[in-house]
Design an enzyme around this catalytic site. Structure first.
Site, PDB file in Angstrom:
ATOM      1  CG  HIS A 375      -5.198  16.141  34.723  1.00  0.00           C
ATOM      2  ND1 HIS A 375      -6.518  16.257  35.057  1.00  0.00           N
ATOM      3  CD2 HIS A 375      -4.572  15.628  35.789  1.00  0.00           C
ATOM      4  CE1 HIS A 375      -6.672  15.812  36.282  1.00  0.00           C
ATOM      5  NE2 HIS A 375      -5.516  15.428  36.751  1.00  0.00           N
ATOM      6  NE  ARG A 517      -5.623  12.683  44.501  1.00  0.00           N
ATOM      7  CZ  ARG A 517      -6.012  13.857  44.000  1.00  0.00           C
ATOM      8  NH1 ARG A 517      -6.695  14.701  44.742  1.00  0.00           N
ATOM      9  NH2 ARG A 517      -5.698  14.190  42.780  1.00  0.00           N
ATOM     10  CD  GLU A 617     -11.151  15.151  47.358  1.00  0.00           C
ATOM     11  OE1 GLU A 617     -10.732  16.033  46.606  1.00  0.00           O
ATOM     12  OE2 GLU A 617     -11.084  13.926  47.093  1.00  0.00           O
ATOM     13  CG  ASN A 640      -9.099  22.464  44.682  1.00  0.00           C
ATOM     14  OD1 ASN A 640      -9.015  23.498  45.319  1.00  0.00           O
ATOM     15  ND2 ASN A 640      -8.048  21.862  44.144  1.00  0.00           N
ATOM     16  CG  ASP A 641     -13.075  17.416  44.129  1.00  0.00           C
ATOM     17  OD1 ASP A 641     -13.766  17.816  43.173  1.00  0.00           O
ATOM     18  OD2 ASP A 641     -12.070  16.700  43.983  1.00  0.00           O
ATOM     19  NE  ARG A 651     -11.756  20.855  40.784  1.00  0.00           N
ATOM     20  CZ  ARG A 651     -10.907  20.014  41.367  1.00  0.00           C
ATOM     21  NH1 ARG A 651     -11.346  19.120  42.244  1.00  0.00           N
ATOM     22  NH2 ARG A 651      -9.637  20.088  41.114  1.00  0.00           N
ATOM     23  CB  CYS A 688      -3.934  19.297  49.743  1.00  0.00           C
ATOM     24  SG  CYS A 688      -5.324  18.204  49.433  1.00  0.00           S
TER      25      CYS A 688
END
Ligand code: PEP
Ligand code: MG
Length: 761
Positions: A375, A517, A617, A640-641, A651, A688
């Protein structure tokens, strides 16, 4: 008689009003006093009072009142559970009494002279899941307050929660701490090789954010003015600068809302803090020493707090003191603040720190230690701050003002660069400028060569990315990572603050669909100001929807904020991250339904029929995908997850990076199944995760039937080119071959044969 005049929810809903109230108050007591005054007058009540829960004693204390006797402030104290006020906090529920004295729980305090007030209405104030105080209104008439008043007072308490938490924190002040070592000085040009986190170039004097010298004690005393008037002038200048920074920041990063420097203001309004400094200077101590002394009291106290939110605030005190000291300098160089125009070298930074740095226009950022969460890099990128991660402890010893050159395109940095290095970069930069600015062209509708329509949506983290998304013709937002307004701040955004952020999102996207989300924190996404659990396995712990369902008040506020902000949104989707069962999806959906019912009841305009979706996910969803598809309005696959959980490979862990394989046959087959089943049930589905913009993954996704992709805006042009260059027929054949591969090696062979990545397919 019932309350005849109410302005209810037009109340203090406006954050800037709150912020003004704060900056206009002469101290914290005065601020609280103004708040109760405002509340009482808006609700047309005879009494308005705030009780705060003292952090050390656990006692509720009357901190401000209009209507009760002024002497009762600070004297009326009660335990949680005691009297109607204590009962309110214990139950965490409003108490509304038509004739308060008839309630056996009513407790009369001689000093307050409250026997005349028959009607009593109180609501708890909480910050996150922490109880902080009680807001009370009273009236002489019996049966004066009605359910609408209860709702209005609840709304006010929610809006005030963050501010009250800050005020409460400042009221717990007292003792001292220790100074620290000065850095040693390396000599001559040195080159360091790091990792480029945000591309760009910077050449500027350095400023180190040394955790060992938070109070700038390595700066000689004779560099500062020392008198009382100097201190007062520095205070006034600092307040002015903070206000200006705040205004600028709202433009650049609206999710920070306007209260980013709220704790700073609060400290400056703390009379004890200011009086102590004034007294020390009057007693003969130079102003910088007096400021440091007072600051150490506060920092030490904050750092010892068991409460993460308060510990977190010690950094705000340091930041404020640096600003004050900066404004006390005898020979101010250019710049408004310590970091203005500098390359900042830091160890651990939270996203909220980057925000403050960005507000001062730092030239670049070098992260030289500590954990760098994804982040931090995302925010630095959104704010366009060239950033290099270079894990050399030496960098922290670079003396302030040493010239540093950052080539954040490749990750190289030079401390004290030679004339020759500077000349070479100068030439390179001039050449780059000439080739820059060749605009990217995109067509509004994306189609494959054989005319299949594919929808391209944008993943948005910060509102500042919306312009690019629109410029690049994103057809909507496929993933709005709503944790960012939470992550970039140093305290919890209120419902109202969130509403304003989401409103900008909807306004900008106008007619386009927006899939928001809900909060996805936990794992490596930590909110430093909340006492989040220390988990041994955070990725398998209380993250994402699990966190929201555990912290219902936070979840509820977010849902309300989304629904209210999206009142006119033509196509609003709310999706829940990391859903692990249909039951969990239903529970989350129920929260939305309840929020809609509550908002209807409160007559607050809101969206009534949002589409509700689940993020896929977890592998657990694959076996129940048919049943899930019947429940949801849409699905979004977070690859990704999904990859991380399918293969049990963290990850973010470099040591198991080789196991993290989106091309693993099981991942491919599971994705194909989800996408095909969603299509069978006519449920819109998008991908996504990062694979959605990978050149040879996209044909696989299109080949198994996906027609909707969501990617970071900067990837949109290349993604569109990839799709326009491919045909569905070929993509289907490619997917068939991939799905028949049982080993990673076979998958690799298919990829190599097709070579989509090199544009030969
Ligand atoms: C994902 O997991 O693929 C995803 C899009 O969510 P995030 O990267 O924010 O976890
Ligand atoms: Mg995810």
């Amino acid at each position: 008689m019932a309350n005849p005049k109410r302005e209810h929810l037009s109340l203090i809903c406006d954050i800037s009003e709150l912020s003004n109230l704060m900056s206009e108050s002469k101290d914290i007591d005065n601020f609280l006093q103004q708040v109760v005054h405002l509340v009482a007058s808006h609700l047309n009540a005879d009494v308005g009072s705030i009780y705060l829960l003292e952090a050390n004693s656990g006692t509720l204390v009357l901190k401000a009142t209009v209507g009760l006797h002024p002497d009762s402030v600070g004297r009326v104290r009660m335990e949680i559970g005691e009297g109607l006020v204590g009962w309110t906090l214990e139950q965490m529920a409003p108490v509304c009494e038509g004739e308060a004295s008839r309630n056996p729980r009513f407790k009369y305090f001689e000093t307050s002279k409250e026997e005349r007030f028959q009607s009593f209405l109180s609501v708890p104030i909480s910050y996150g899941s922490e109880k902080t105080g009680v807001l009370v209104v009273q009236h002489t008439d019996a049966n004066y307050f009605n359910p609408a008043d209860v709702m209005a007072l609840k709304a006010i308490a929610a809006q005030l929660a963050g501010t009250i938490a800050n005020a409460r924190m400042m009221m717990t002040l007292n003792h001292a701490a220790t100074p620290a070592d000065a850095p040693t000085m390396p000599e001559g040009m040195q080159m360091f090789k790091g990792e480029a986190a945000v591309n760009g170039f910077a050449l500027a004097p350095a400023m180190t954010m040394r955790s060992s010298d938070p109070l700038m004690e390595d700066v000689a005393d004779d560099q500062f003015n020392a008198g009382l008037e100097d201190f007062r002038a520095a205070m006034a200048k600092t307040i002015g600068q903070l206000r200006q920074l705040q205004e600028q920041m709202v433009q650049r990063l609206p999710e920070s809302a306007v209260l980013i420097f709220e704790a700073h203001h609060m400290i400056l309004k703390d009379t004890r803090f200011v009086q102590q400094i004034t007294q020390l200077i009057t007693d003969g101590l130079p102003a910088p020493a007096a400021i440091r002394h007072a600051a150490r009291h506060v920092i030490d106290l904050f750092e010892k707090s068991p409460n993460a939110y308060i510990r977190e605030k010690s950094k705000d005190v340091e930041d404020l003191v640096r600003r004050l000291l900066f404004n006390l300098r005898k020979n101010p160089t250019t710049g408004q603040s310590p970091m203005d125009g500098r390359i900042v070298i830091a160890t651990q930074l939270y996203p909220s720190d980057i925000l403050k740095l960005a507000s001062e226009s730092v030239a670049g950022l070098i992260l030289a230690g500590g954990g760098v969460t994804s982040h931090v890099a995302i925010i630095a990128r959104s704010l366009n701050i060239p950033t290099i991660i270079a894990m050399y402890a030496n960098l922290l010893k670079v003396p302030d003002n040493t010239l540093v050159l950052m080539d954040a395109d490749v990750g190289t940095l030079y401390v004290d660069p030679s004339e020759e290095v500077r000349r070479q970069y100068d030439q390179r930069n001039r050449a780059l400028r000439k080739t820059a600015g060749r605009g990217v062209k995109m067509v509004p509708e994306t189609r494959t060569r054989d005319n299949a329509r594919v929808h391209l949506m944008a993943n948005i983290n910060l509102l500042s990315e919306l312009d690019l998304a629109l410029e690049l013709k994103a057809e909507g937002i496929g993933l709005y990572r709503s944790e960012f307004p939470f992550i970039v701040r140093s305290d919890l955004p209120s419902e109202e603050e969130q509403r304003l952020v989401y409103e900008r999102l909807f306004n900008k996207m106008a007619q386009r669909p927006v899939w928001i989300r809900t909060l996805d924190v936990g794992g490596d996404k930590i909110l430093p100001y909340l006492d989040m659990l220390q988990e041994d396995n955070p990725e398998l712990g209380l993250r994402s929807i699990r966190f929201s369902l555990r912290h219902r008040e936070i979840f509820d506020q977010q849902i309300r904020a989304i629904l209210r902000a999206g009142v006119h949104a033509p196509s609003l989707g709310i999706m829940f991250p990391m859903v692990s069962s249909i039951d969990e999806f239903r529970t989350a959906r129920q929260t939305v339904r309840q929020a809609i019912a509550a908002l209807t009841n409160e007559k607050l305009p809101h969206h009534r029929e949002p589409k509700l979706g689940a993020m896929i996910e977890l592998p657990a969803m694959v076996e129940i995908i048919d049943e899930l598809a019947r429940e949801v309005d849409f699905l979004s696959i977070g690859t990704n997850d999904f990859t991380q959980y399918m293969l049990a490979a963290d990850r973010a862990n470099k040591h198991v990076a080789a196991y993290y394989q989106p091309y693993h046959p099981s991942v491919l087959r599971a994705l194909a199944r989800i996408i095909q089943r969603a299509a069978d049930h006519q449920v819109p589905v998008s991908v996504c995760g990062e694979v959605a913009h990978q050149k040879d993954f996209v044909p696989f996704l299109i080949g198994v039937g996906l027609r909707r992709l969501s990617v970071d805006p900067q990837f949109l042009p290349a993604l569109q080119r990839t799709i326009r260059a491919m045909s569905v027929t070929k993509a289907e054949e490619y997917a068939r071959q991939l799905l028949s591969a049982a080993t990673v090696a076979q998958v690799e062979k298919v990829r190599t044969d097709w070579a989509w990545g090199s544009d030969r397919a």
